[in-house]
Design a protein around this motif. Structure first.
Motif, PDB file in Angstrom:
ATOM      1  N   ALA A  38       0.862  -1.184   0.000  1.00 20.67           N
ATOM      2  CA  ALA A  38       0.000   0.000   0.000  1.00 20.67           C
ATOM      3  C   ALA A  38       0.891   1.223   0.000  1.00 20.67           C
ATOM      4  N   MET A  39       1.170   1.839   1.163  1.00 17.93           N
ATOM      5  CA  MET A  39       2.098   2.964   1.151  1.00 17.93           C
ATOM      6  C   MET A  39       3.360   2.590   1.890  1.00 17.93           C
ATOM      7  N   GLY A  88       0.331   0.474  -4.774  1.00 19.21           N
ATOM      8  CA  GLY A  88      -0.619  -0.065  -3.820  1.00 19.21           C
ATOM      9  C   GLY A  88      -2.008   0.053  -4.414  1.00 19.21           C
ATOM     10  N   SER A  89      -2.659  -1.065  -4.638  1.00 19.60           N
ATOM     11  CA  SER A  89      -3.982  -1.068  -5.261  1.00 19.60           C
ATOM     12  C   SER A  89      -5.074  -0.843  -4.219  1.00 19.60           C
ATOM     13  N   GLN A  98     -14.174  -5.590   2.614  1.00 22.10           N
ATOM     14  CA  GLN A  98     -14.537  -4.937   3.878  1.00 22.10           C
ATOM     15  C   GLN A  98     -14.195  -3.448   3.889  1.00 22.10           C
ATOM     16  N   TYR A  99     -13.389  -2.990   2.893  1.00 24.50           N
ATOM     17  CA  TYR A  99     -12.995  -1.588   2.872  1.00 24.50           C
ATOM     18  C   TYR A  99     -13.882  -0.739   1.968  1.00 24.50           C
ATOM     19  N   ASP A 184      -2.156  -5.097  -2.481  1.00 26.24           N
ATOM     20  CA  ASP A 184      -3.442  -4.518  -2.110  1.00 26.24           C
ATOM     21  C   ASP A 184      -3.548  -4.396  -0.591  1.00 26.24           C
ATOM     22  N   PHE A 185      -4.709  -3.957  -0.108  1.00 21.10           N
ATOM     23  CA  PHE A 185      -4.895  -3.717   1.326  1.00 21.10           C
ATOM     24  C   PHE A 185      -4.638  -4.969   2.160  1.00 21.10           C
ATOM     25  N   ALA A 186      -5.206  -6.107   1.732  1.00 23.13           N
ATOM     26  CA  ALA A 186      -5.046  -7.343   2.491  1.00 23.13           C
ATOM     27  C   ALA A 186      -3.580  -7.751   2.563  1.00 23.13           C
ATOM     28  N   GLY A 187      -2.862  -7.603   1.451  1.00 23.46           N
ATOM     29  CA  GLY A 187      -1.443  -7.933   1.434  1.00 23.46           C
ATOM     30  C   GLY A 187      -0.639  -7.051   2.362  1.00 23.46           C
ATOM     31  N   PHE A 188      -1.006  -5.782   2.423  1.00 21.01           N
ATOM     32  CA  PHE A 188      -0.329  -4.850   3.324  1.00 21.01           C
ATOM     33  C   PHE A 188      -0.420  -5.338   4.767  1.00 21.01           C
TER      34      PHE A 188
END
Length: 478
Positions: A38-39, A88-89, A98-99, A184-188
């Motif tokens: 992500a970031m 970051g997707s 969920q986001y 992506d968010f989950a990977g972060f």
């Protein structure tokens, strides 16, 4: 830089001698790869010697073929540096549902990671998502073409995926990009948890039920969902702008790099494997980022310390037609892009160039405590030279000015012969000289009218206002 009581100044100096810094050895690390979380950027370390271990990790990475989507008129590759586009997707598909329920997919983060030849340094350049830019035409996976257009830079990703962002950044910077990595968010969250959490510093208590973000003031370690909320929130911290959020995210990246290179992390095989496994399961990359490329990258980056890694934002200015958008400040951005295109700085040469009559074996740059002083009328010369020495691993402990000097000199105190020999390799043409009044153990570079050109190629990467180094204190002001 930490300061202690000043000692008598060395000869030729009108400035006080450098302070005594604490003894701190640079951490050695080997790098598996750079990933966008992500970031966040993770520079991974460890002693990875078993081929089967590499193969297991390599097989967990999802890859995408992009060569046929990048076009023919790409920027030329001018040096041996490595440029990786980190994205970051913000996809809401699958585990990311969920986001929110936003349709499509955009690049929530776009960073160009530049690794200098020989692992001399690394810089991550953030491109604000609100930047208004000209995007080239892009080919989608289904074979259709999205026409060239003007708009926010993060739209390139939603237009035609990572390859379109790749084409856009190359067209804007004229920098040849070698690979891309997407998370992506989950990977972060998975990677942050595998790292054991990341340390942050919050200036005030945060209680944001909407973002499910509850933080106390001061230093603390955040994990998974909490870490994601911290790097994504835009309105409960700072002024609400994307640029302000980027500064916070860059501070988080710096903390990630510091944590990933922590000695305890690198000496625990179980923690290292868990972290690397979570990382490789969480990323998507181009199909040319192969096992052999990662091994080559790891070999080339041995010995890089967190102090050589920094994060900056592309210089921007207000976009006249919309106060909520920005555009590149080309006068400030182009020197940065040019320095990256022409970054040919090689690793420090072997000790053999030292004059035979000197009979001194140079120490590594990390063991050289050096003060840099400007004896000319050229403003900022000492600082620019000090920055170049820092990029090469030297411990610059003082930067200042002195009275006019006709010639550049390298002076050293008692016990610093080997340190001075290393400085003479980096700044050739100026034989070191012992100074009876110089502080023992220190080296002094006094820049005269004949200059102090460092050995090696292209221009040094310029300083950028607000940049953040990975070895900074987590609570330092940015």
């Amino acid at each position: 830089m930490q300061r202690a009581a000043a000692s008598p100044p060395p000869v030729y100096y009108s400035a006080p001698s450098p302070p005594e810094p604490p003894v701190r050895r640079g951490r050695l690390w080997r790098v598996l790869g750079w990933v966008s979380i992500a970031m966040s950027v993770v520079l991974v370390g460890g002693s990875l010697t078993a081929y089967g271990f590499w193969r297991r990790l390599d097989g967990q990475i999802h890859r995408e073929k992009v060569d046929d989507k990048l076009g023919a008129n790409r920027p030329a590759k001018l040096n041996d540096s490595i440029n990786i586009l980190l994205m970051g997707s913000d996809s809401r598909q699958g585990a990311n549902a969920q986001y929110g329920t936003e349709q499509g997919e955009r690049s929530d983060t776009t960073i160009l990671l530049h690794i200098s030849p020989g692992g001399a340094g690394a810089i991550g350049i953030s491109f604000p998502r609100d930047s208004m830019v000209q995007m080239p035409s892009c080919k989608k996976s289904n074979g259709t073409t999205v026409p060239a257009q003007f708009g926010m830079i993060n739209a390139a990703f939603s237009n035609a995926g990572p390859a379109c962002t790749w084409r856009t950044i190359e067209s804007l910077t004229k920098i040849h990009i070698d690979h891309f990595v997407e998370v992506d968010f989950a990977g972060f969250k998975q990677v942050v948890d595998a790292l054991g959490g990341v340390e942050i510093c919050v200036p005030k208590p945060i209680n944001d039920p909407k973002a499910e973000l509850h933080l106390k003031a001061g230093k603390q370690v955040v994990h998974g969902a909490e870490a994601l909320g911290y790097v994504r929130t835009r309105y409960v911290l700072g002024d609400g702008s994307d640029l302000d959020r980027i500064k916070r995210q860059q501070a988080f990246m710096a903390s990630v790099v510091k944590k990933a290179t922590d000695k305890g992390m690198l000496t625990d095989p179980g923690r290292t494997y868990s972290f690397l496994s979570a990382t490789t399961k969480s990323i998507k990359a181009d199909d040319k980022l192969t096992l052999s490329v990662m091994e080559k990258l790891a070999s080339g980056l041995k010995g890089m310390s967190a102090g050589k890694v920094r994060f900056v934002t592309v210089p921007t200015m207000a976009y006249p037609k919309d106060k909520n958008r920005v555009q590149f400040n080309q006068a400030l951005a182009e020197p940065l892009f040019q320095a990256i295109r022409e970054d040919n700085t090689p690793p420090e040469p072997a000790p053999t160039p030292v004059p035979a009559q000197q009979k001194v074996q140079p120490v590594p740059p990390a063991q050289v405590r050096i003060g840099v002083f400007n004896g000319t009328a050229e403003h900022g010369l000492a600082q620019r030279t000090a920055d170049q020495l820092t990029e090469r691993g030297f411990k610059v402990v003082k930067v200042g000015t002195v009275k006019a000097a006709a010639k550049t000199r390298i002076l050293y105190g008692a016990g610093a012969e080997r340190q001075a020999a290393r400085a003479a390799i980096a700044v050739p043409g100026h034989p070191p000289a012992l100074s009876a009044k110089a502080k023992p153990g220190y080296v002094y570079l006094i820049i005269g009218k004949d200059g102090a050109k460092l050995s090696g190629g292209g221009p040094a990467l310029p300083k950028v206002a607000g940049e953040i180094r990975a070895d900074r204190d987590v609570c330092a002001q940015t």
